[in-house]
Design an enzyme around this catalytic site. Structure first.
Site, PDB file in Angstrom:
ATOM      1  N   SER A   1       5.457   5.250   0.989  1.00  0.00           N
ATOM      2  CA  SER A   1       4.712   4.045   1.347  1.00  0.00           C
ATOM      3  C   SER A   1       5.046   3.526   2.733  1.00  0.00           C
ATOM      4  O   SER A   1       6.149   3.710   3.241  1.00  0.00           O
ATOM      5  CB  SER A   1       5.042   2.947   0.323  1.00  0.00           C
ATOM      6  OG  SER A   1       4.424   1.730   0.657  1.00  0.00           O
TER       7      SER A   1
ATOM      8  N   ASP B   1       0.851  -1.202   0.000  1.00  0.00           N
ATOM      9  CA  ASP B   1       0.000   0.000   0.000  1.00  0.00           C
ATOM     10  C   ASP B   1       0.880   1.242   0.000  1.00  0.00           C
ATOM     11  O   ASP B   1       1.811   1.359   0.767  1.00  0.00           O
ATOM     12  CB  ASP B   1      -0.963   0.057   1.194  1.00  0.00           C
ATOM     13  CG  ASP B   1      -2.066  -0.956   1.060  1.00  0.00           C
ATOM     14  OD1 ASP B   1      -3.016  -0.678   0.332  1.00  0.00           O
ATOM     15  OD2 ASP B   1      -1.923  -2.013   1.675  1.00  0.00           O
ATOM     16  N   THR B   2       0.407   2.236  -0.794  1.00  0.00           N
ATOM     17  CA  THR B   2       1.321   3.301  -1.180  1.00  0.00           C
ATOM     18  C   THR B   2       0.512   4.491  -1.659  1.00  0.00           C
ATOM     19  O   THR B   2      -0.625   4.335  -2.055  1.00  0.00           O
ATOM     20  CB  THR B   2       2.212   2.781  -2.331  1.00  0.00           C
ATOM     21  OG1 THR B   2       2.912   1.617  -1.891  1.00  0.00           O
ATOM     22  CG2 THR B   2       3.210   3.815  -2.796  1.00  0.00           C
ATOM     23  N   VAL B   3       1.123   5.691  -1.653  1.00  0.00           N
ATOM     24  CA  VAL B   3       0.538   6.805  -2.397  1.00  0.00           C
ATOM     25  C   VAL B   3       1.549   7.275  -3.424  1.00  0.00           C
ATOM     26  O   VAL B   3       2.757   7.266  -3.196  1.00  0.00           O
ATOM     27  CB  VAL B   3       0.113   7.984  -1.491  1.00  0.00           C
ATOM     28  CG1 VAL B   3      -0.951   7.527  -0.515  1.00  0.00           C
ATOM     29  CG2 VAL B   3       1.290   8.610  -0.769  1.00  0.00           C
TER      30      VAL B   3
END
Length: 519
Positions: free
Chosen positions: A359, A340-342
């Site tokens: 992340s 999960d990351t932006v």
């Protein structure tokens, strides 16, 4: 798509995009906007990213093809080794183990990037994130879903529960939430920079929290954290040059996939048909086998980058693809012979493009937090193997195989696409998918992002629910074990820089709370 002439930003958060666009319109540059937007997401999307995680970035100064790359991934603590784990009977680092926590690299990366490229005061860049943490933000729809799914993990750690749950429950969409401890930490960083996080009181509190759960981190591990500017790796695909950070990142996996796929005439296939998804799955199967065998911290292990990116290696792997039939998930001897990351994409009025990714790895990282600082720790160390002699075996001060990969594309001496696709291990497939969508099928950037996705993952082909049932059955008939993931695959943002017309075209992710803005 969103079009603009003077600047554009695309993120998976409406609030972050608004902050970034405001900075661009007020005279800040692409790096100022990228850091500010990411910092906001470290507050409003706390399961996706945070200052207890890592950061990678690619920068095209004034749209040049001379791309700078920064690896801001943290390292294993100096007291952690395979011998120590094996003595404790641990032969695999679990996602919630204290040994999965590598020293956070994000703040060091932000400061270094700001020093080289930023134009605004660092305190002004962090001000919107501090305001959101201190005075509150509204939980959005997709964020509320991800928060809910991580509840059990948060309940396992008292500090995490105190920070991110109320009476044992996560917030629903539309709920106002505050993170005052995180705000205080961000204020200290805004005032005193890197030292405020990696030395002194804040670092001491983080080390104490880690020691309390059995991690081996020391104050020196934090103080010695440093990111690195790196020489990029690249390949050509359909007349464009695609650039990635070298290992320990998994960007090389995307390049191997593209090298395999360029041996096929994909343009003649239905972009959402079984034959296209089959070839993509087979390319992923073989590229990920190569990743798992070879990708590691290049300062600690010999990674044969030139061989992995060679046309000969791609041709060799294509020899293990039987068109119309699912391949052996183990790879047989294909390699022995040779979440999960932006993500934030920004382009400013001077043409500088910043591809920026931050992340915690899995949702809320390790699930272990420091109550006094508001920091949630990542679980990147789960990317190590506990197998002595393996290139990616855990050892002191080593970086693990890392999944976050910002992307940049150049052609004719200029940057043309500043892009990234989130989603943990999915990211190389996402990169290959969206680039092929644009260049094999003529999709614009928004169409390329929206196009239904598949992910060949550990012997299973995961198909998003939007894929036609007839296509699903064709893939089953080819021999694939097919499933539907609980959530859509990844997320993504792309900004296309049209130098001829002076236009920016931005697309963002419909699978998340994405927002693309331009002016």
């Amino acid at each position: 798509m969103t079009y603009g002439l003077n600047g554009a930003i695309a993120t998976s958060s409406a609030h972050a995009s608004q902050v970034g666009l405001g900075i661009l319109k007020s005279g800040g540059n692409a790096m100022d906007a990228a850091i500010a937007a990411c910092a906001v997401q470290c507050v409003v999307d706390p399961m996706q990213t945070g200052i207890g995680g890592d950061c990678f970035a690619l920068v095209s100064p004034k749209g040049s093809a001379e791309i700078d790359g920064l690896n801001g991934s943290g390292r294993a603590p100096s007291g952690l080794s395979a011998d120590l784990l094996l003595e404790q009977g641990i032969d695999e680092i679990s996602l919630t183990s204290p040994h999965a926590i590598t020293t956070p690299g994000a703040i060091d990366a932000w400061v270094r990037l700001h020093e080289k490229y930023g134009s605004m005061e660092f305190a002004d860049i962090l001000a919107p994130a501090i305001d959101a943490a201190e005075n509150g933000f509204v939980v959005t729809q997709r964020t509320s879903v991800d928060w809910q799914l991580a509840t059990e993990k948060l309940l396992q750690n008292e500090a995490a529960s105190a920070l991110f749950l109320k009476n044992g429950e996560p917030p629903k969409a539309g709920t106002k939430w505050q993170l005052p401890k995180l705000a205080a930490t961000l204020k200290a960083v805004a005032k005193s920079g890197r030292a405020a996080f990696y030395e002194g009181e804040i670092a001491e509190k983080m080390v104490a929290a880690l020691s309390a759960v059995g991690a081996t981190h020391t104050a020196d591990d934090f103080a010695q954290t440093n990111c690195d500017y790196v020489d990029l790796i690249s390949t050509d695909f359909r007349g464009y040059d695609v650039h990635q950070i070298p290992p320990n990142g998994q960007g090389i996996t995307a390049l191997i996939m593209l090298n395999i796929l360029k041996g096929y005439d994909l343009a003649d296939l239905d972009p959402t048909g079984a034959k296209r998804y089959h070839l993509q799955a087979e390319a992923a199967r073989l590229a990920y086998l190569a990743r798992d065998k070879y990708v590691a911290d290049m300062s600690k292990a010999d990674v044969p980058v030139d061989m992995l990116l060679s046309e000969e290696f791609a041709a060799h792997l294509r020899g293990y693809i039987e068109v119309g039939k699912a391949g052996d998930p183990t790879g047989a001897d294909a390699l022995d012979k040779h979440k999960d990351t932006v993500y934030v994409s920004v382009v400013d009025k001077d043409g500088t493009a910043v591809s920026f990714i931050n992340s915690l790895f899995h949702p809320f990282g390790s699930g272990i937090a420091c109550a006094e600082t508001g920091v949630m720790f990542q679980n990147r160390g789960a990317g190590f193997v506990v197998e002595k002699g393996h290139p990616n075996c855990v050892e002191p001060n080593k970086r693990p195989m890392h999944t976050i990969i910002p992307g940049m594309v150049t052609q004719g001496g200029k940057a043309t696409h500043c892009y990234g696709v989130m989603g943990g291990g999915y990211q190389p497939v996402g990169h290959a998918h969206v680039l092929s969508n644009m260049w094999d099928y003529g999709m614009d950037v928004q169409e390329a992002i929206d196009c239904p996705r598949t992910f060949y993952n550990a012997g299973v082909l995961e198909l998003e629910e939007t894929i036609d049932p007839a296509v699903r059955q064709e893939l089953v008939d080819m021999g694939y074990e097919v499933t539907t993931p609980e959530l859509p695959h990844g997320g993504g943002q792309i900004i296309h820089i049209d130098h001829e017309n002076g236009v920016l075209a931005a697309g963002t992710e419909s699978r998340k709370d994405g927002h693309a803005l331009a002016y």
